[in-house]
Every structure is written in structure tokens, then in C-alpha cells.
Design an enzyme around this catalytic site. Sequence first.
Site, PDB file in Angstrom:
ATOM      1  N   HIS A 148     -20.612 -56.620  82.994  1.00 36.73           N
ATOM      2  CA  HIS A 148     -19.497 -57.069  83.015  1.00 36.73           C
ATOM      3  C   HIS A 148     -18.756 -56.900  84.482  1.00 36.73           C
ATOM      4  O   HIS A 148     -19.079 -56.280  85.314  1.00 36.73           O
ATOM      5  CB  HIS A 148     -18.422 -55.875  82.424  1.00 36.73           C
ATOM      6  CG  HIS A 148     -17.039 -56.411  82.406  1.00 36.73           C
ATOM      7  ND1 HIS A 148     -16.357 -57.622  82.193  1.00 36.73           N
ATOM      8  CD2 HIS A 148     -15.929 -55.568  82.474  1.00 36.73           C
ATOM      9  CE1 HIS A 148     -15.236 -57.598  82.371  1.00 36.73           C
ATOM     10  NE2 HIS A 148     -14.883 -56.484  82.515  1.00 36.73           N
ATOM     11  N   CYS A 181     -12.471 -56.439  77.602  1.00 35.35           N
ATOM     12  CA  CYS A 181     -13.833 -56.983  78.395  1.00 35.35           C
ATOM     13  C   CYS A 181     -15.134 -56.976  77.593  1.00 35.35           C
ATOM     14  O   CYS A 181     -15.776 -57.687  77.876  1.00 35.35           O
ATOM     15  CB  CYS A 181     -13.952 -56.388  79.613  1.00 35.35           C
ATOM     16  SG  CYS A 181     -12.530 -56.451  80.527  1.00 35.35           S
ATOM     17  N   ASN A 195     -12.311 -60.370  87.684  1.00 35.17           N
ATOM     18  CA  ASN A 195     -12.502 -59.968  86.038  1.00 35.17           C
ATOM     19  C   ASN A 195     -11.787 -60.783  85.385  1.00 35.17           C
ATOM     20  O   ASN A 195     -10.615 -60.955  85.146  1.00 35.17           O
ATOM     21  CB  ASN A 195     -11.823 -58.467  85.990  1.00 35.17           C
ATOM     22  CG  ASN A 195     -12.037 -57.786  84.538  1.00 35.17           C
ATOM     23  OD1 ASN A 195     -12.630 -58.637  83.778  1.00 35.17           O
ATOM     24  ND2 ASN A 195     -11.719 -56.563  84.503  1.00 35.17           N
TER      25      ASN A 195
HETATM   26  N1  ACO Z   1      -4.280 -53.038  98.222  1.00 36.11           N
HETATM   27  C1  ACO Z   1      -3.876 -51.917  99.072  1.00 36.11           C
HETATM   28  N2  ACO Z   1      -4.023 -50.604  98.702  1.00 36.11           N
HETATM   29  C2  ACO Z   1      -3.969 -50.501  97.204  1.00 36.11           C
HETATM   30  C3  ACO Z   1      -4.239 -51.521  96.150  1.00 36.11           C
HETATM   31  C4  ACO Z   1      -4.305 -52.931  96.793  1.00 36.11           C
HETATM   32  N3  ACO Z   1      -4.106 -54.021  96.084  1.00 36.11           N
HETATM   33  N4  ACO Z   1      -4.383 -50.975  95.016  1.00 36.11           N
HETATM   34  C5  ACO Z   1      -4.222 -49.595  95.229  1.00 36.11           C
HETATM   35  N5  ACO Z   1      -3.804 -49.367  96.409  1.00 36.11           N
HETATM   36  C6  ACO Z   1      -3.916 -48.190  97.029  1.00 36.11           C
HETATM   37  C7  ACO Z   1      -3.331 -46.987  96.125  1.00 36.11           C
HETATM   38  O1  ACO Z   1      -1.882 -47.233  95.962  1.00 36.11           O
HETATM   39  C8  ACO Z   1      -3.843 -45.383  96.692  1.00 36.11           C
HETATM   40  O2  ACO Z   1      -3.011 -45.439  97.634  1.00 36.11           O
HETATM   41  P1  ACO Z   1      -2.781 -43.709  97.885  1.00 36.11           P
HETATM   42  O3  ACO Z   1      -4.086 -43.161  98.239  1.00 36.11           O
HETATM   43  O4  ACO Z   1      -1.830 -43.869  99.055  1.00 36.11           O
HETATM   44  O5  ACO Z   1      -2.187 -43.271  96.768  1.00 36.11           O
HETATM   45  C9  ACO Z   1      -5.276 -45.989  97.235  1.00 36.11           C
HETATM   46  O6  ACO Z   1      -5.025 -47.582  97.265  1.00 36.11           O
HETATM   47  C10 ACO Z   1      -6.330 -45.917  96.205  1.00 36.11           C
HETATM   48  O7  ACO Z   1      -6.012 -46.114  95.164  1.00 36.11           O
HETATM   49  P2  ACO Z   1      -7.187 -45.896  94.023  1.00 36.11           P
HETATM   50  O8  ACO Z   1      -6.455 -46.443  92.556  1.00 36.11           O
HETATM   51  O9  ACO Z   1      -7.638 -44.600  93.907  1.00 36.11           O
HETATM   52  O10 ACO Z   1      -8.358 -46.989  94.160  1.00 36.11           O
HETATM   53  P3  ACO Z   1      -9.745 -47.181  93.697  1.00 36.11           P
HETATM   54  O11 ACO Z   1     -10.835 -46.951  94.860  1.00 36.11           O
HETATM   55  O12 ACO Z   1      -9.986 -46.658  92.476  1.00 36.11           O
HETATM   56  O13 ACO Z   1      -9.580 -49.054  93.298  1.00 36.11           O
HETATM   57  C11 ACO Z   1      -9.252 -50.161  91.566  1.00 36.11           C
HETATM   58  C12 ACO Z   1      -8.646 -49.385  92.447  1.00 36.11           C
HETATM   59  C13 ACO Z   1      -9.813 -51.293  92.346  1.00 36.11           C
HETATM   60  C14 ACO Z   1      -8.456 -50.828  90.420  1.00 36.11           C
HETATM   61  C15 ACO Z   1     -10.669 -49.544  90.746  1.00 36.11           C
HETATM   62  O14 ACO Z   1      -9.932 -48.234  90.366  1.00 36.11           O
HETATM   63  C16 ACO Z   1     -11.043 -50.171  89.734  1.00 36.11           C
HETATM   64  O15 ACO Z   1     -11.650 -51.395  89.864  1.00 36.11           O
HETATM   65  N6  ACO Z   1     -10.805 -49.616  88.326  1.00 36.11           N
HETATM   66  C17 ACO Z   1     -11.725 -50.122  87.130  1.00 36.11           C
HETATM   67  C18 ACO Z   1     -11.145 -51.308  86.637  1.00 36.11           C
HETATM   68  C19 ACO Z   1     -12.224 -51.794  85.268  1.00 36.11           C
HETATM   69  O16 ACO Z   1     -13.127 -51.612  85.383  1.00 36.11           O
HETATM   70  N7  ACO Z   1     -11.331 -52.060  84.160  1.00 36.11           N
HETATM   71  C20 ACO Z   1     -12.370 -51.971  82.977  1.00 36.11           C
HETATM   72  C21 ACO Z   1     -12.241 -53.580  82.337  1.00 36.11           C
HETATM   73  S1  ACO Z   1     -10.722 -54.427  82.509  1.00 36.11           S
HETATM   74  C22 ACO Z   1     -10.462 -54.761  80.816  1.00 36.11           C
HETATM   75  O17 ACO Z   1     -10.985 -54.451  79.849  1.00 36.11           O
HETATM   76  C23 ACO Z   1      -9.252 -55.708  80.543  1.00 36.11           C
END
Ligand code: ACO
Length: 332
Positions: free
Chosen positions: A254, A113, A284
Site C-alpha cells: 500500500h 486502503c 495515498n
Molecule cells: N508539515 C510540517 N510539519 C508537520 C506536518 C506538515 N505537513 N504535519 C505534521 N507536522 C509536524 C507536527 O505538527 C509535529 O510537530 P511538533 O513536533 O512540533 O509537534 C511534527 O511535524 C511531527 O509530527 P508527527 O505526526 O510525529 O510526524 P510523523 O513523522 O509521524 O509523520 C505522517 C506524519 C506523515 C502523517 C506519518 O505519521 C504517517 O505517514 N502516518 C501513517 C499514515 C498511514 O499509513 N495511514 C494508513 C492508511 S490511510 C487509510 O486507510 C485511509
Amino acid sequence: MYAKFHSIGAYAPSKVLSNKDLEKMVDTSDEWILKRTGISERRIAGDGEVTSDMATIASDIAIDRAGLEKSDIDLVVCATVTPDYFNMPSTACIISDKLGIKNVQAFDISAACSGFVYALSVAKAFIESGMKKHVLIVGAEKFSSIVDYTDRSTCILFGDGAGAAVISVTEDKSEAMIDIHASADGSYADFLVTPAPGTINPVSQRVIDEGLNFVQMKGNETFKLAVKTLTKDVKDILAKNSIDSKDIPHFIPHQANYRIIKAVGDALKMSKEQVVVTVGKYGNTSAASIPMAINDIYESGRLKKGELMLLDTFGGGLTWASALLPFAGETK
Ligand code: ACO
């Protein structure tokens, strides 16, 4: 000699993948995706539409808006982690060929990214050293090609698209890019990784069976580190250049997750008007995210000649980068 941000162009494929569409593919909901990420929909490249196709359209627009001929471009740099080919030729070579740019240096940058801002730093260095005059930089991704559409933790996040800019030489310091900071920490390599194909996992039946060709992400850990790093990076570049965050009309972070953007914007005391948000409609798009966002405010008439932009990005590697620069193109 200084380097100026001369023009912007972008391309988003026409096919829309909405949260409602994803509800039919994985165990998720429109409500969950919107609340946790701010994303409503993302664009997906058409069948047979590849990274260099999207990049070429965005580049054509950027060169045209700079008022230049293709023959004026003397370096092509493409930032992508979803190249047309995984080893050779580079996507930059293919873009050059599709644009009809002959006999100029062309290469790719792999910084996920952060790729577009990394490419910006390369263009700045080439121009300030006197080696090049008009550098085409592109951030382009067909991220849908490495996303596992059975993995709800990643498939909701990513989209396809491309953005391009022409960076040109100038003697006018008021037009010049002010500062760029780019950095990396490979000890976090496993936070965001596509395990194959590569020398660790060459193509094999095991790669296919285990889905090692798809992106894997430690989402929550990445989220926390992103907020911390993006905030610190911006504070550092502003302090180094004695600029207050309230004097930045366009903060372009980003576009990974609205909650990350909001947390960073709040930590920097940025108003809603200052922060550019496009993640809701594009998701993204990795290296394309920042140039697509710049293009959005350009096309809507929000970005005026001479106005300061603050870019801030974070991605796989881990890599991160920020840039402080005026928009030196003509107002739309
Ligand atoms: N729908 C429903 N539930 C979901 C989904 C979904 N799509 N995805 C995950 N869950 C669930 C999980 O299984 C978990 O359930 P549990 O509590 O029963 O175990 C719960 O939701 C919470 O999961 P988390 O991973 O803790 O959720 P979080 O609030 O962290 O959100 C997300 C996840 C959206 C992926 C977030 O962590 C995020 O945006 N991370 C950063 C991404 C990023 O910035 N990447 C960098 C750049 S990318 C690059 O360089 C290519």
C-alpha cells in the site's frame, strides 16, 4: 475451478497538486513532505469528476485488456470510502450503469486502503465456489472530497484515482491466485476515522462547524502499527506458502508513506528492484493505491505474464490484507 488475475487498468486525474502548491495552503514545506512521506505530488479529480467516473475509465481499460465484452462480467465489486453517495445507491451500481453492464450483482466494500485486496478475496471466493466467471473489481477514491485542506497533518498525504482488475475463472492451476489473507481489528477504529455523515453524526450544522465530515488520523500511531502489521502479514503468507521473499519479483505494498514501504521492504530483505513505489507521484489513493501501482509496472513493461506479485495493505478500520498471486494477463 481457480481464480486468476486476468487484467489491470487504472486512471489518474490530470490535475496535479504539488508540494509547492500545498506550501501556499498550509504551514508546510516541500522538504518536510518529501523527507517524512516520499510524496512529491498527488492527483486531484476535476470539478464534477466523481469516484464512479474515474472507476469507469479504469474498468473499461481492464475489461478491454482481458479481451472480454462488458456482457461477460457477472459481478461488479467496488472498494471505496469515498462513494458517489454515502448510503445509496452503491458506487458499484453506478459504475455498472456507466459501463453498460446490465442485470448483474453489484455492491461496494468499505475497508479503506485495504479495500482492493478485500475485493480480490471476494472475487476469488465467488469464482472458486462456481458462482461467477468474470468479476470486475475496482478500487476508486475521490479522497480530496473528505480531506480538510487546512489540516497539514492529513492534506499532504492523500490523492484521487482509480484502479480496476478482471478476475476470471481458470482450470489452469499455474495461473491461479495462490493465497489471500484479510483481517481487521475494530478496537483501533479511532486511528483513522471520518466522523460524519453517519448514524453517530448525521448531517447537521455542528458537523459542518466542527469539520466532522473530514478524515481524522492518528498519524504517528498508525505509522507504527502499519510497519508492524504489514511486515508480520507478509512473513505469515510467505511462510504458509513456503515462498522466500527473494523469489518475489514484485512486492506491491500500500502506497501510504515511503518510510513505511522502506521499513517493511528492509524487514523482509527485499531489494529496491523488487519493491514497487508510486507514492511519490500519486500520494495515498486509499483503495486505488495497489491497483494503480500494479498498472504502473504493467504499463512500463516491468510486469510479465506469470510473474509473482505480493500485495500488502493496511488501512482504516483497522483493516489489513495480503495476497500472493501470479499476473495471469498478457505482457504489455
Ligand atoms: N508539515 C510540517 N510539519 C508537520 C506536518 C506538515 N505537513 N504535519 C505534521 N507536522 C509536524 C507536527 O505538527 C509535529 O510537530 P511538533 O513536533 O512540533 O509537534 C511534527 O511535524 C511531527 O509530527 P508527527 O505526526 O510525529 O510526524 P510523523 O513523522 O509521524 O509523520 C505522517 C506524519 C506523515 C502523517 C506519518 O505519521 C504517517 O505517514 N502516518 C501513517 C499514515 C498511514 O499509513 N495511514 C494508513 C492508511 S490511510 C487509510 O486507510 C485511509
